[in-house]
Design a protein around this motif. Structure first.
Motif, PDB file in Angstrom:
ATOM      1  N   LEU A  56      33.790  58.972  32.691  1.00 26.60           N
ATOM      2  CA  LEU A  56      33.320  59.474  33.981  1.00 26.60           C
ATOM      3  C   LEU A  56      34.460  60.225  34.651  1.00 26.60           C
ATOM      4  CD1 LEU A  56      31.081  59.391  36.263  1.00 26.60           C
ATOM      5  CD2 LEU A  56      32.312  57.388  37.148  1.00 26.60           C
ATOM      6  N   ILE A  57      34.151  61.341  35.299  1.00 25.65           N
ATOM      7  CA  ILE A  57      35.144  62.112  36.047  1.00 25.65           C
ATOM      8  C   ILE A  57      34.784  62.044  37.521  1.00 25.65           C
ATOM      9  CG2 ILE A  57      36.167  64.394  36.427  1.00 25.65           C
ATOM     10  CD1 ILE A  57      35.450  65.063  33.506  1.00 25.65           C
ATOM     11  N   CYS A  58      35.771  61.720  38.369  1.00 27.19           N
ATOM     12  CA  CYS A  58      35.556  61.596  39.810  1.00 27.19           C
ATOM     13  C   CYS A  58      36.489  62.538  40.562  1.00 27.19           C
ATOM     14  CB  CYS A  58      35.821  60.160  40.275  1.00 27.19           C
ATOM     15  SG  CYS A  58      34.744  58.924  39.514  1.00 27.19           S
ATOM     16  N   PHE A  59      35.902  63.349  41.441  1.00 19.82           N
ATOM     17  CA  PHE A  59      36.691  64.214  42.320  1.00 19.82           C
ATOM     18  C   PHE A  59      36.548  63.690  43.739  1.00 19.82           C
ATOM     19  CE2 PHE A  59      36.987  67.919  45.180  1.00 19.82           C
ATOM     20  CZ  PHE A  59      38.305  68.260  44.937  1.00 19.82           C
ATOM     21  N   THR A  60      37.689  63.424  44.409  1.00 19.95           N
ATOM     22  CA  THR A  60      37.639  62.745  45.704  1.00 19.95           C
ATOM     23  C   THR A  60      37.929  63.654  46.892  1.00 19.95           C
ATOM     24  OG1 THR A  60      39.847  61.877  45.134  1.00 19.95           O
ATOM     25  CG2 THR A  60      37.979  60.389  44.917  1.00 19.95           C
ATOM     26  N   GLY A  61      37.417  64.893  46.839  1.00 18.75           N
ATOM     27  CA  GLY A  61      37.347  65.718  48.040  1.00 18.75           C
ATOM     28  C   GLY A  61      38.423  66.759  48.231  1.00 18.75           C
ATOM     29  N   ASP A  62      38.129  67.691  49.143  1.00 17.79           N
ATOM     30  CA  ASP A  62      38.939  68.865  49.472  1.00 17.79           C
ATOM     31  C   ASP A  62      39.021  69.831  48.290  1.00 17.79           C
ATOM     32  OD1 ASP A  62      39.268  68.134  52.061  1.00 17.79           O
ATOM     33  OD2 ASP A  62      41.416  67.729  51.947  1.00 17.79           O
ATOM     34  N   LEU A  63      37.864  70.377  47.944  1.00 14.81           N
ATOM     35  CA  LEU A  63      37.815  71.407  46.909  1.00 14.81           C
ATOM     36  C   LEU A  63      38.380  72.720  47.445  1.00 14.81           C
ATOM     37  CD1 LEU A  63      36.758  71.917  43.985  1.00 14.81           C
ATOM     38  CD2 LEU A  63      34.646  72.782  45.039  1.00 14.81           C
ATOM     39  N   ALA A  85      32.084  64.834  30.647  1.00  9.26           N
ATOM     40  CA  ALA A  85      32.216  63.400  30.405  1.00  9.26           C
ATOM     41  C   ALA A  85      30.823  62.854  30.143  1.00  9.26           C
ATOM     42  CB  ALA A  85      32.851  62.696  31.601  1.00  9.26           C
ATOM     43  N   PRO A  86      30.690  61.820  29.301  1.00  9.49           N
ATOM     44  CA  PRO A  86      29.363  61.283  28.974  1.00  9.49           C
ATOM     45  C   PRO A  86      28.546  60.894  30.201  1.00  9.49           C
ATOM     46  CG  PRO A  86      31.003  60.392  27.485  1.00  9.49           C
ATOM     47  CD  PRO A  86      31.751  61.170  28.521  1.00  9.49           C
ATOM     48  N   ASP A  87      29.206  60.326  31.229  1.00 11.09           N
ATOM     49  CA  ASP A  87      28.483  59.916  32.437  1.00 11.09           C
ATOM     50  C   ASP A  87      28.615  60.924  33.570  1.00 11.09           C
ATOM     51  OD1 ASP A  87      27.466  57.498  31.368  1.00 11.09           O
ATOM     52  OD2 ASP A  87      29.462  56.606  31.571  1.00 11.09           O
ATOM     53  N   GLY A  88      29.138  62.110  33.243  1.00  8.91           N
ATOM     54  CA  GLY A  88      29.126  63.205  34.192  1.00  8.91           C
ATOM     55  C   GLY A  88      30.342  63.313  35.089  1.00  8.91           C
ATOM     56  N   VAL A  89      30.227  64.239  36.036  1.00  9.28           N
ATOM     57  CA  VAL A  89      31.253  64.486  37.050  1.00  9.28           C
ATOM     58  C   VAL A  89      30.639  64.203  38.406  1.00  9.28           C
ATOM     59  CG1 VAL A  89      32.856  66.163  38.052  1.00  9.28           C
ATOM     60  CG2 VAL A  89      32.245  66.314  35.615  1.00  9.28           C
ATOM     61  N   VAL A  90      31.247  63.296  39.167  1.00  8.31           N
ATOM     62  CA  VAL A  90      30.773  63.003  40.520  1.00  8.31           C
ATOM     63  C   VAL A  90      31.854  63.407  41.508  1.00  8.31           C
ATOM     64  CG1 VAL A  90      29.204  61.157  39.863  1.00  8.31           C
ATOM     65  CG2 VAL A  90      31.588  60.609  40.368  1.00  8.31           C
ATOM     66  N   SER A  91      31.425  63.840  42.696  1.00  5.60           N
ATOM     67  CA  SER A  91      32.383  64.302  43.694  1.00  5.60           C
ATOM     68  C   SER A  91      31.920  63.924  45.088  1.00  5.60           C
ATOM     69  CB  SER A  91      32.573  65.816  43.600  1.00  5.60           C
ATOM     70  OG  SER A  91      31.413  66.498  44.041  1.00  5.60           O
ATOM     71  N   ILE A  92      32.852  63.997  46.023  1.00  2.00           N
ATOM     72  CA  ILE A  92      32.552  63.801  47.439  1.00  2.00           C
ATOM     73  C   ILE A  92      33.188  64.940  48.227  1.00  2.00           C
ATOM     74  CG2 ILE A  92      32.335  61.284  47.328  1.00  2.00           C
ATOM     75  CD1 ILE A  92      35.246  61.125  48.347  1.00  2.00           C
ATOM     76  N   LEU A  93      32.839  65.041  49.487  1.00  2.00           N
ATOM     77  CA  LEU A  93      33.413  66.053  50.361  1.00  2.00           C
ATOM     78  C   LEU A  93      34.628  65.491  51.088  1.00  2.00           C
ATOM     79  CD1 LEU A  93      30.199  67.555  51.994  1.00  2.00           C
ATOM     80  CD2 LEU A  93      31.419  68.362  49.961  1.00  2.00           C
TER      81      LEU A  93
END
Length: 412
Positions: free
Chosen positions: A186-193, A213-221
């Motif tokens: 899993l890939i996690c992006f934790t904001g401020d793109l 990633a098998p379970d994807g990419v999740v992100s927040i703002l």
């Protein structure tokens, strides 16, 4: 005069005083007094003109290229003044009234050497450190983790601030290759793109779509993703740009968690990955909503990973007057992943212990924090904003977290 001008004018006055003191010292030098004082005077006037022009530009309404240029001009200004302040601090005690000739000579050489060293460090922070990508690897063990998720690999990255690269894609490509090379589940992006505008991310859409990633990419703002650093014609325009940023990430194949969650399954076991819009302390509005992000917090049955941009809300009751959620983050979230601090883009390491001025602002400013079986990790980010530099060992960070069943956490 508005309040924000007061520190700027104070800075100019203090710098003028330093320039005047140095000018008089150079003028009284025995060797080349005219050359030294003349060069110093010209440089000081050029820097003064540059900073006056820079702070006069309406930075909250300008295009991204101009915004980046403003950051560069301010940083260039500081790269000439900070070394002079440090050198003057070293030089002054050796130029007291009763100081001998040798003391003054040694003091002058030492002050010059220290000033040059600071100047080099500040420019290393522009040309070298921001592109020395570092992968921090952690094994975090939890009693509450389902056995099926033992060895589950999460890659966290944060705070890209794509606008600062101003369309240059090379380093972002390197980051994507590094993340994919870690083979995360899993890939996690934790904001401020971005810094201010969705348009800053457009040149990177194809590159960031390459994250897999098998379970994807999740992100927040993050706070910069909410459009609060640009003067919009109306709130509707601001909301439209925020929505455009969410849509762009969805088009890249990312799942944006705006007070939402996903469930990741392995055989008959599940973990929840929740994400909230960032929290802000009083008197600012609090956008994040844990109950909407994951309604079943109080069940205590499912392992929970929470993505939240601001780390200090890990112990929420310390920062809000209204104790609505109390210590839920610390007590009920198994693993919280955050960013935001950048370690103020300044960090040193002494005998393995890291220090940053961010500590004075954020209790949780970088790295791993643990309370019982609950853990917080603060990623110091990849990109830059405010100044186009990362100083010392504030290297851009990608974090590989491997979840383990039971035991204690080990940090490499």
């Amino acid at each position: 005069m508005t309040v924000q001008w007061i520190p700027l004018i104070t800075l100019l006055v203090v710098n003028f005083g330093l320039d005047l003191w140095l000018f008089r010292k150079f003028k009284n030098e025995k060797k080349w007094p005219r050359l030294k004082s003349g060069v110093h005077a010209v440089l000081s006037l050029v820097l003064l003109a540059m900073i006056v022009v820079t702070i006069s530009i309406p930075h909250r309404r300008c295009e991204n290229g101009t915004f980046v240029a403003i950051m560069w001009m301010i940083y260039i200004y500081y790269t000439f003044y900070v070394p002079r302040y440090v050198a003057a601090f070293v030089w002054m005690p050796t130029h007291l009234k009763h100081s001998g000739t040798l003391t003054r000579k040694v003091g002058g050489i030492t002050a010059t050497a220290v000033g040059v060293l600071v100047f080099i460090v500040m420019w290393m922070g522009v040309l070298v450190v921001p592109y020395q990508l570092k992968v921090n690897r952690l094994e975090l063990e939890f009693e509450n983790l389902p056995q099926e998720f033992d060895g589950y690999r999460i890659v966290q990255f944060s705070d890209l601030h794509l606008g600062t690269y101003n369309g240059n894609t090379k380093f972002v490509e390197e980051c994507v290759d590094s993340i994919n090379g870690l083979k995360p589940d899993l890939i996690c992006f934790t904001g401020d793109l971005v810094n201010r505008l969705t348009s800053e991310a457009l040149p990177y859409k194809t590159i960031l779509s390459g994250l897999h990633a098998p379970d994807g990419v999740v992100s927040i703002l993050g706070n910069h993703d909410e459009g609060g650093y640009f003067d919009w014609p109306s709130e509707d325009d601001r909301d439209a740009d925020v929505q455009a940023l969410i849509d762009l990430q969805e088009e890249m194949g990312w799942k944006v968690l705006t007070n939402d969650h996903i469930i990741v399954a392995r055989d008959t076991s599940e973990i929840a990955v929740a994400g909230t819009i960032y929290f802000r302390g009083w008197p600012f509005p609090k956008y994040g909503n844990l109950d909407n992000a994951y309604p079943d917090f109080d069940t205590g049955k499912r392992f929970i990973v929470l993505l939240q941009h601001i780390p200090n809300v890990w112990k929420l009751e310390r920062y809000y007057q209204q104790r609505v959620i109390m210590a839920r983050l610390c007590d009920e979230v198994d693993l919280m992943l955050t960013g935001h601090t950048h370690a103020m883009q300044m960090m040193v390491s002494i005998f393995g212990h890291k220090f940053s001025p961010a500590w004075f602002v954020n209790e949780f400013w970088g790295g791993l924090y643990t309370e019982g079986d609950h853990k917080l990790y603060v990623n110091i980010g990849i990109g830059m904003v405010g100044m186009p530099a990362r100083l010392g060992v504030a290297y851009p960070e990608i974090t590989l977290i491997t979840l383990k069943k039971r035991g204690k956490c080990v940090v490499d």
